[in-house]
Design an enzyme around this catalytic site. Structure first.
Site, PDB file in Angstrom:
ATOM      1  N   HIS A 113       0.849  -1.191   0.000  1.00 12.11           N
ATOM      2  CA  HIS A 113       0.000   0.000   0.000  1.00 12.11           C
ATOM      3  C   HIS A 113       0.885   1.242   0.000  1.00 12.11           C
ATOM      4  O   HIS A 113       2.081   1.157   0.269  1.00 12.11           O
ATOM      5  CB  HIS A 113      -0.890   0.031   1.248  1.00 12.11           C
ATOM      6  CG  HIS A 113      -1.765  -1.171   1.410  1.00 12.11           C
ATOM      7  ND1 HIS A 113      -2.963  -1.322   0.766  1.00 12.11           N
ATOM      8  CD2 HIS A 113      -1.614  -2.299   2.169  1.00 12.11           C
ATOM      9  CE1 HIS A 113      -3.512  -2.481   1.118  1.00 12.11           C
ATOM     10  NE2 HIS A 113      -2.710  -3.097   1.966  1.00 12.11           N
ATOM     11  N   ASP A 116      -1.371   8.747  -1.225  1.00 10.73           N
ATOM     12  CA  ASP A 116      -1.323   9.906  -2.121  1.00 10.73           C
ATOM     13  C   ASP A 116      -2.141  11.008  -1.454  1.00 10.73           C
ATOM     14  O   ASP A 116      -3.357  10.878  -1.287  1.00 10.73           O
ATOM     15  CB  ASP A 116      -1.921   9.496  -3.481  1.00 10.73           C
ATOM     16  CG  ASP A 116      -2.284  10.692  -4.378  1.00 10.73           C
ATOM     17  OD1 ASP A 116      -2.109  11.855  -3.966  1.00 10.73           O
ATOM     18  OD2 ASP A 116      -2.778  10.443  -5.494  1.00 10.73           O
ATOM     19  N   HIS A 118      -3.692  14.582  -1.651  1.00 12.04           N
ATOM     20  CA  HIS A 118      -4.042  15.640  -2.596  1.00 12.04           C
ATOM     21  C   HIS A 118      -3.553  17.003  -2.109  1.00 12.04           C
ATOM     22  O   HIS A 118      -3.481  17.949  -2.877  1.00 12.04           O
ATOM     23  CB  HIS A 118      -5.556  15.687  -2.804  1.00 12.04           C
ATOM     24  CG  HIS A 118      -6.086  14.516  -3.578  1.00 12.04           C
ATOM     25  ND1 HIS A 118      -7.372  14.439  -4.039  1.00 12.04           N
ATOM     26  CD2 HIS A 118      -5.476  13.359  -3.982  1.00 12.04           C
ATOM     27  CE1 HIS A 118      -7.561  13.292  -4.688  1.00 12.04           C
ATOM     28  NE2 HIS A 118      -6.416  12.616  -4.655  1.00 12.04           N
ATOM     29  N   HIS A 153      -5.516   9.092  -0.259  1.00  9.52           N
ATOM     30  CA  HIS A 153      -5.950   7.722  -0.554  1.00  9.52           C
ATOM     31  C   HIS A 153      -4.766   6.858  -0.931  1.00  9.52           C
ATOM     32  O   HIS A 153      -3.683   7.345  -1.244  1.00  9.52           O
ATOM     33  CB  HIS A 153      -7.009   7.709  -1.660  1.00  9.52           C
ATOM     34  CG  HIS A 153      -6.526   8.233  -2.989  1.00  9.52           C
ATOM     35  ND1 HIS A 153      -5.966   7.414  -3.951  1.00  9.52           N
ATOM     36  CD2 HIS A 153      -6.525   9.485  -3.512  1.00  9.52           C
ATOM     37  CE1 HIS A 153      -5.645   8.153  -5.012  1.00  9.52           C
ATOM     38  NE2 HIS A 153      -5.966   9.413  -4.771  1.00  9.52           N
ATOM     39  N   CYS A 154      -4.980   5.582  -0.926  1.00  7.46           N
ATOM     40  CA  CYS A 154      -3.967   4.630  -1.359  1.00  7.46           C
ATOM     41  C   CYS A 154      -3.986   4.592  -2.890  1.00  7.46           C
ATOM     42  O   CYS A 154      -5.039   4.688  -3.511  1.00  7.46           O
ATOM     43  CB  CYS A 154      -4.286   3.254  -0.787  1.00  7.46           C
ATOM     44  SG  CYS A 154      -3.048   2.002  -1.180  1.00  7.46           S
ATOM     45  N   HIS A 164      -8.265  -0.443  -4.189  1.00  8.82           N
ATOM     46  CA  HIS A 164      -7.928  -0.098  -2.810  1.00  8.82           C
ATOM     47  C   HIS A 164      -8.802   1.051  -2.312  1.00  8.82           C
ATOM     48  O   HIS A 164      -9.222   1.067  -1.162  1.00  8.82           O
ATOM     49  CB  HIS A 164      -6.440   0.263  -2.692  1.00  8.82           C
ATOM     50  CG  HIS A 164      -5.545  -0.951  -2.697  1.00  8.82           C
ATOM     51  ND1 HIS A 164      -4.472  -1.101  -1.844  1.00  8.82           N
ATOM     52  CD2 HIS A 164      -5.574  -2.077  -3.460  1.00  8.82           C
ATOM     53  CE1 HIS A 164      -3.869  -2.262  -2.088  1.00  8.82           C
ATOM     54  NE2 HIS A 164      -4.517  -2.869  -3.074  1.00  8.82           N
ATOM     55  N   MET A 169      -9.794   2.588   1.447  1.00 13.71           N
ATOM     56  CA  MET A 169      -8.500   3.205   1.760  1.00 13.71           C
ATOM     57  C   MET A 169      -8.439   4.662   1.341  1.00 13.71           C
ATOM     58  O   MET A 169      -7.793   5.015   0.353  1.00 13.71           O
ATOM     59  CB  MET A 169      -7.386   2.419   1.087  1.00 13.71           C
ATOM     60  CG  MET A 169      -6.500   1.773   2.131  1.00 13.71           C
ATOM     61  SD  MET A 169      -5.183   0.835   1.445  1.00 13.71           S
ATOM     62  CE  MET A 169      -3.914   1.235   2.640  1.00 13.71           C
ATOM     63  N   HIS A 274     -26.712  17.348   1.575  1.00 14.50           N
ATOM     64  CA  HIS A 274     -27.870  18.195   1.875  1.00 14.50           C
ATOM     65  C   HIS A 274     -28.271  17.898   3.313  1.00 14.50           C
ATOM     66  O   HIS A 274     -28.339  16.738   3.710  1.00 14.50           O
ATOM     67  CB  HIS A 274     -29.012  17.848   0.912  1.00 14.50           C
ATOM     68  CG  HIS A 274     -30.312  18.514   1.263  1.00 14.50           C
ATOM     69  ND1 HIS A 274     -30.645  19.759   0.791  1.00 14.50           N
ATOM     70  CD2 HIS A 274     -31.344  18.116   2.049  1.00 14.50           C
ATOM     71  CE1 HIS A 274     -31.841  20.093   1.266  1.00 14.50           C
ATOM     72  NE2 HIS A 274     -32.282  19.118   2.035  1.00 14.50           N
ATOM     73  N   GLU A 298     -28.490  25.188  -0.207  1.00 10.71           N
ATOM     74  CA  GLU A 298     -29.415  24.103   0.137  1.00 10.71           C
ATOM     75  C   GLU A 298     -28.734  22.740  -0.042  1.00 10.71           C
ATOM     76  O   GLU A 298     -28.937  21.824   0.726  1.00 10.71           O
ATOM     77  CB  GLU A 298     -30.685  24.173  -0.712  1.00 10.71           C
ATOM     78  CG  GLU A 298     -30.434  24.061  -2.207  1.00 10.71           C
ATOM     79  CD  GLU A 298     -31.712  24.052  -3.039  1.00 10.71           C
ATOM     80  OE1 GLU A 298     -31.743  24.768  -4.039  1.00 10.71           O
ATOM     81  OE2 GLU A 298     -32.658  23.327  -2.691  1.00 10.71           O
ATOM     82  N   THR A 299     -27.955  22.619  -1.100  1.00  7.96           N
ATOM     83  CA  THR A 299     -27.249  21.383  -1.421  1.00  7.96           C
ATOM     84  C   THR A 299     -25.919  21.800  -2.008  1.00  7.96           C
ATOM     85  O   THR A 299     -25.834  22.824  -2.691  1.00  7.96           O
ATOM     86  CB  THR A 299     -28.046  20.570  -2.458  1.00  7.96           C
ATOM     87  OG1 THR A 299     -29.302  20.191  -1.882  1.00  7.96           O
ATOM     88  CG2 THR A 299     -27.319  19.294  -2.885  1.00  7.96           C
ATOM     89  N   HIS A 325     -28.000  14.074  -1.681  1.00  5.13           N
ATOM     90  CA  HIS A 325     -29.336  14.289  -2.233  1.00  5.13           C
ATOM     91  C   HIS A 325     -29.517  13.675  -3.616  1.00  5.13           C
ATOM     92  O   HIS A 325     -30.177  14.219  -4.498  1.00  5.13           O
ATOM     93  CB  HIS A 325     -29.702  15.774  -2.226  1.00  5.13           C
ATOM     94  CG  HIS A 325     -31.170  15.999  -2.013  1.00  5.13           C
ATOM     95  ND1 HIS A 325     -32.115  15.709  -2.973  1.00  5.13           N
ATOM     96  CD2 HIS A 325     -31.863  16.454  -0.940  1.00  5.13           C
ATOM     97  CE1 HIS A 325     -33.317  16.006  -2.494  1.00  5.13           C
ATOM     98  NE2 HIS A 325     -33.195  16.448  -1.270  1.00  5.13           N
TER      99      HIS A 325
HETATM  100 CU   LIG Z   1      -3.749   0.166  -0.481  1.00  4.62          CU
END
Ligand SMILES: [Cu+2]
Lengths: 376, 319
Positions: A113, A116, A118, A153-154, A164, A169, A274, A298-299, A325
């Site tokens: 594993h 990453d 962001h 995330h992986c 994954h 993950m 929402h 609202e959303t 929603h």
């Molecule tokens: Cu992984």
């Protein structure tokens, strides 16, 4: 005496210092802080704004491959998790801090594993530098240059990446501006409580009878799971790893007047949060705090592979449902959370003027016998 | 003179079934041994008895074990939504009488029972994915499915089998009936407080396993009726009722009765739309929904007059 001008000058100096690139040597001289992570929907204690200079914040996550029950029917998957939860824990730092993560892949796991971020710059978000086999660990440091909520995330390469991610993950980082969140005029806004809702799409294969299948191992589940994934139709869309993980006894709580920051991440798929009965007072839909928040939504829309944040002050007591929603996903597939809010009802905002009753309000009264049996 | 016992695949009712007396056999008996008086009395009573209840009210061609629950009365919190001076409140408790006693299916209608109805064209195919064992309760049935079964079964047996009312179910269930008053409300009259209290109580329901057990798997109550409040909820014939109450708790204003929604009974009471085959939670609803929807049937015991006539007929038959 502090004048407004002096304060502004001081702020400018701090900004210049904070913005200057630190050399590795300098980083070694920065104060260090170790933070224990907590499982969502909770977030570790943190300051909303800080006057201190940048720090190196140390976190540690242990990857856990484990079976998880994801609905009330007992459907099981071989989940892959950061630190045991789906989503993984949220890490909170301030802009210009350094995140130093120790990522542990215990020998008891079966797969390689990585992670990453962001929020990080270069090296595929750290993915290129963090691939760990079972029995290995790695330490990665990255600088939090941008303020906002971000997915991690992986991403261990090729077809392993989506698998994954949809096995659980993923998680989120919150990088707060050093002087806190601000409204559209630049005025600081605070929250009394922050919660982290991680949305997860699952793709569980079914047998000929339509029942969800279970497998001896993740590897055995993989070919069938991939087939379901490629149809792009999830079997479950849930908050925090399981249908009902934030409802009933696990419902989130608040009270009238409390300002709640709701961070929502979706690492793989679009979503549209929402709050039924409420709004987003301030919403960073794309999750990045250098942009002014939108108001009175609202959303709001969470792009797949991103996180967003919404700030809301509860104004009426009762039960609120926080859903995506697309209501089919919310009700049929599981993406529903509840807030139980204590407080005093405000008739000015809403009042049931007349309870439901027959049209025209006919005035038939009579003895109330046990409900009649209705013949057909 | 006895009819041969019909095959009784699930046992339990054999002793009763053995006493079945067909009309034809009575007539044969009388033809051989009859006295004039007996003939006359029988001629006067038989059509009544036979038309009303068949040869013997306890001796149906029932294929299922039946429990006879004696007449009586009890206090019972009725089903429905009630508001008092505009605020939601618990339903009132009322005395309810089961005037004649009830014959109740000891167990819920099974997969085998239901599939027989399907085979005879009386019932729609079930859609349930679980509970395929023939001796497990038929689940995944709507109120409409259950009602169709009741109509078919009544016709097949010549007896007025039907779904119970909610009150009858509660009477039969006895100690297994769950009162649904909101007990943790602080009585402040606050609508929001009651809402939250109800939410917490419903959240506290414990989950039951979904897979139905073979009938009998949840044991019998004090009346000898099996599987009440297990993991199969039962349709009743009672419609959703909404009624306003005045300050004294007496009904005021007109009543709304929505028969598109029926009461289902089990570990807790629920209101389910009549074509739904699988009750679900979701949205703003909370708590454990009925795990499965099934049913059992009841029929009224005959009146005293009919029973007296039945006894007279038996006496004549032995004479
Ligand atoms: Cu992984």
């Amino acid at each position: 005496m502090f004048t407004r001008r002096a304060l502004m000058a001081a702020a400018a100096v701090t900004a210049i210092v904070a913005g200057m690139p630190a050399k590795a040597d300098d980083i070694s001289k920065l104060p260090r802080e170790h933070v224990e992570l907590v499982a969502p929907p909770f977030i570790h204690a943190h300051e909303q704004a800080t006057k201190a200079g940048p720090k190196v914040i140390e976190f540690k996550m242990t990857i856990q491959e484990k079976e998880l029950v994801i609905d009330n029917e007992g459907t099981k998957i071989h989940a892959m998790t950061f630190d045991g939860s789906v989503p993984g824990p949220m890490m909170v730092v301030h802009q210009d801090d350094y995140v130093e993560l120790t990522l542990v892949n215990p020998e008891t796991n079966t797969m390689a594993h990585n992670i990453d971020f962001h929020s990080a710059t270069g090296g595929l978000g750290g993915g290129e530098l963090t691939l760990v086999n079972p029995g290995e660990q790695v330490v990665l440091r990255w600088k939090a240059t941008r303020a906002g909520v971000f997915v991690y995330h992986c991403a261990p390469g090729g077809p392993m990446i989506p698998w994954h991610v949809v096995s659980g993950m993923n998680g989120a980082v919150m990088v707060l501006p050093r002087d806190g969140l601000k409204d559209e005029t630049g005025k600081q806004i605070k929250y009394d409580k922050a919660v982290y809702i991680g949305e997860q799409d699952f793709y569980v294969p079914r047998d000929e009878k339509g029942k969800f299948k279970s497998y001896e191992s993740a590897g055995e589940a993989y070919p069938d799971t991939l087939e379901v994934m490629r149809k792009l139709t999830p079997t479950h869309v849930v908050f925090n790893g399981k249908v009902g993980s934030l409802t009933g006894k696990n419902a989130l709580t608040s009270k009238v007047g409390e300002r709640v920051l709701i961070v929502h991440s979706q690492a793989n798929r679009d979503s549209r949060p929402h709050l039924i009965g409420g709004h987003g007072d301030y919403v960073w839909e794309a999750g990045k705090f250098a942009n002014p928040p939108e108001k009175d939504l609202e959303t709001w829309f969470i792009r797949g592979g991103s996180a967003g944040a919404a700030l809301y002050t509860f104004r009426e007591p009762g039960v609120y449902a926080y859903v995506t929603h697309n209501l089919i996903e919310a009700v049929e597939l599981g993406a529903t959370a509840h807030f139980k809010v204590e407080g005093t009802w405000n008739d000015d905002l809403m009042k049931q003027v007349s309870p439901p009753g027959p049209i025209g309000g006919g005035a038939r009264t009579g003895a109330l016998e046990a409900p009649a049996q209705h013949k057909h | 003179m006895q009819a041969s016992a019909p095959s009784c695949p699930r046992g339990g009712d054999g002793a009763l079934a053995k006493r079945t007396t067909s009309r034809q056999e009575v007539l044969v008996f009388l033809a051989l041994h009859g006295k004039l008086a007996a003939k006359l009395i029988f001629a006067a009573t038989a059509p009544l008895v036979l038309a009303a209840t068949g040869p013997d009210w306890r001796e149906a061609p029932d294929r299922v074990p039946v429990v006879h629950v004696a007449a009586g009365s009890f206090d019972y919190r009725i089903a429905g939504a009630f508001d008092r001076e505009g605020r939601p409140v618990d339903a009132p408790v009322r005395r309810f009488a089961v005037g004649r006693g009830l014959a109740v299916m000891k167990t819920q209608v099974t997969v085998a029972d239901y599939d027989r109805c399907v085979a005879f064209g009386g019932c729609a195919q079930r859609t349930a994915k679980t509970g395929q064992r023939p001796d497990a309760p038929a689940v995944g049935v709507s109120w409409q499915d259950a009602s169709a079964y009741a109509r078919w079964y009544a016709k097949a047996t010549g007896k007025a089998w039907r779904l119970p009312t909610d009150a009858e179910w509660a009477y039969v269930a006895g100690s297994r009936f769950a009162d649904d008053a909101v007990t943790s409300d602080d009585g402040s009259g606050s609508f929001a407080r009651r809402w939250l209290a109800k939410y917490d109580e419903e959240s506290g329901r414990t989950a039951v396993e979904k897979a139905p057990r073979p009938v009998g798997g949840f044991g019998e109550n004090e009346r000898g009726v099996a599987d009440l409040a297990g993991n199969v909820w039962e349709w009743t014939d009672t419609c959703y009722l909404r009624q306003g109450l005045d300050a004294e708790g007496e009904p005021t204003g007109a009543r709304t009765v929505n028969c598109g929604v029926r009461v289902v009974e089990g570990a807790h009471r629920a209101y389910v739309t009549d074509f739904i085959r699988d009750a679900r939670a979701g949205g703003c609803a909370v708590g454990i929904p009925p795990a499965n929807l099934g049913f059992r049937l009841v029929r009224d015991e005959p009146s005293r007059t009919r029973r007296a006539l039945g006894r007279l007929q038996s006496w004549l038959a032995r004479a």
